[in-house]
Design an enzyme around this catalytic site. Structure first.
Site, mmCIF file in Angstrom:
data_model
loop_
_atom_site.group_PDB
_atom_site.id
_atom_site.type_symbol
_atom_site.label_atom_id
_atom_site.label_comp_id
_atom_site.label_asym_id
_atom_site.label_seq_id
_atom_site.Cartn_x
_atom_site.Cartn_y
_atom_site.Cartn_z
ATOM 1 N N ILE A 18 36.456 40.453 42.817
ATOM 2 C CA ILE A 18 37.580 41.074 43.503
ATOM 3 C C ILE A 18 37.668 42.561 43.185
ATOM 4 O O ILE A 18 37.982 43.380 44.058
ATOM 5 C CB ILE A 18 38.893 40.347 43.136
ATOM 6 C CG1 ILE A 18 38.900 38.939 43.749
ATOM 7 C CG2 ILE A 18 40.110 41.128 43.615
ATOM 8 C CD1 ILE A 18 40.058 38.078 43.314
ATOM 9 N N GLY A 19 37.361 42.934 41.951
ATOM 10 C CA GLY A 19 37.408 44.347 41.580
ATOM 11 C C GLY A 19 36.425 45.185 42.376
ATOM 12 O O GLY A 19 36.757 46.288 42.837
ATOM 13 N N ASP A 64 35.110 47.823 27.138
ATOM 14 C CA ASP A 64 35.460 46.421 26.940
ATOM 15 C C ASP A 64 36.946 46.387 26.618
ATOM 16 O O ASP A 64 37.363 46.618 25.473
ATOM 17 C CB ASP A 64 34.646 45.816 25.798
ATOM 18 C CG ASP A 64 34.961 44.334 25.575
ATOM 19 O OD1 ASP A 64 35.899 43.815 26.212
ATOM 20 O OD2 ASP A 64 34.267 43.705 24.750
ATOM 21 N N SER A 143 47.231 34.947 39.507
ATOM 22 C CA SER A 143 46.508 33.793 40.051
ATOM 23 C C SER A 143 47.536 32.779 40.521
ATOM 24 O O SER A 143 48.702 32.813 40.091
ATOM 25 C CB SER A 143 45.634 33.179 38.952
ATOM 26 O OG SER A 143 45.179 31.893 39.311
ATOM 27 N N TYR A 156 44.649 30.423 29.943
ATOM 28 C CA TYR A 156 44.526 31.201 31.181
ATOM 29 C C TYR A 156 45.810 31.119 32.009
ATOM 30 O O TYR A 156 46.351 32.144 32.450
ATOM 31 C CB TYR A 156 43.347 30.691 31.999
ATOM 32 C CG TYR A 156 43.190 31.400 33.327
ATOM 33 C CD1 TYR A 156 42.679 32.696 33.388
ATOM 34 C CD2 TYR A 156 43.543 30.777 34.527
ATOM 35 C CE1 TYR A 156 42.534 33.348 34.605
ATOM 36 C CE2 TYR A 156 43.397 31.424 35.740
ATOM 37 C CZ TYR A 156 42.895 32.713 35.773
ATOM 38 O OH TYR A 156 42.752 33.360 36.976
ATOM 39 N N LYS A 160 48.422 34.262 33.022
ATOM 40 C CA LYS A 160 48.732 34.639 34.396
ATOM 41 C C LYS A 160 50.215 34.475 34.703
ATOM 42 O O LYS A 160 50.782 35.227 35.516
ATOM 43 C CB LYS A 160 47.865 33.850 35.376
ATOM 44 C CG LYS A 160 46.384 34.194 35.270
ATOM 45 C CD LYS A 160 46.140 35.701 35.405
ATOM 46 C CE LYS A 160 44.677 36.069 35.353
ATOM 47 N NZ LYS A 160 44.441 37.525 35.506
#
Length: 262
Positions: A18-19, A64, A143, A156, A160
């Site tokens: 997506i980036g 990073d 998400s 995760y 989100k």
């Protein structure tokens, strides 16, 4: 924010998925780009391609963002190069999948640092300059996992959910200050996301096209929305927790993303 021409956009996780699509779509609209990710070779290749095709300016910052201090270094590098960011896209992130106790603690720590801490830090660092000029926008990528707990992707889903809550709060805080905030909530998308997770078991439904996801986000910046879910079916599923008992919802999600039996 409807006019992207000659604006500077910073995209994290820009080397793929997506980036990378955000970078292409913004370049096509005339935006200059600051591309941030870990892969120097991929970023340089993307930068060259976009400069040649769209005649824009690009900057590459290899970082990073899961490491302490990385966000500050990215911000300082932008200042050193003389660039003011008009559009910040916090896209970088990854997931782990499986029983929580069997996952690497270090990996989950990095996941929290990247999905949450880097996003918070970059927003905190770049927002004051936007407020001074009373213009700018921040897109934070969450998400559909943000809308309910996610057994077997517990960390995760929690990260989100934080992104969604955090961004909606800043949307309200900055409603009359000239800076737009938007949470983008894609579902399963045709990227390398699940390769990084190390499984395809967590794919729910048909995968969306990343260009569609990005188009939805950029179009929504011209509206008053605090968040947008890419895809009609994804939106309907994301709202089910409002009507379905929590235990039933948890069982359904668990059935969908439980790891395959070894």
């Amino acid at each position: 924010m409807n006019n992207f021409n000659e604006k500077w956009a910073l995209v994290t996780g820009a080397s793929s998925g997506i980036g990378e699509v955000f970078a292409h779509e913004l370049a096509a609209k005339g935006s200059h780009l600051i591309l941030v990710a870990r892969s120097e070779s991929k970023l340089n290749e993307l930068a060259r391609k976009l400069m040649k095709k769209y005649k824009i300016q690009t900057e590459v910052i290899v970082s990073d963002l899961s490491q302490a201090g990385a966000s500050t270094e990215v911000y300082q590098e932008c200042i050193n190069r003389g660039h003011r960011v008009d559009l910040l896209i916090n896209n970088a992130g990854f997931a782990t999948h499986g029983l929580f106790e069997e996952q690497s603690l270090d990996r989950n720590r990095d996941q929290i640092m990247l999905n949450v801490m880097a996003l918070v830090e970059l927003t905190h660092l770049f927002l004051p300059d936007m407020l001074i000029n009373r213009r700018g926008a921040v897109i934070n990528v969450a998400s559909t996992a943000a809308f309910q707990p996610n057994p077997y992707m517990a960390v995760y889903g929690a990260t989100k959910a934080f992104v969604l809550s955090f961004t909606q709060a800043l949307w309200k805080e900055n409603g009359n200050r000239g800076v737009q905030f938007l949470t983008l909530c894609p579902g399963s998308t045709e990227t390398g996301f699940f390769d990084a997770v190390g499984t395809n078991d967590a794919v729910v439904g048909k995968k969306d096209n990343p260009k569609h996801v990005v188009d939805v986000a950029l179009h929504s910046l011209g509206t008053s929305r605090s968040y947008v879910v890419a895809g009609r079916m994804n939106y309907l599923v994301s709202q089910m927790n409002r009507f379905v008992p929590k235990k039933v919802m948890l069982q359904a999600v668990s059935n969908l993303i439980r790891p395959a039996q070894k």
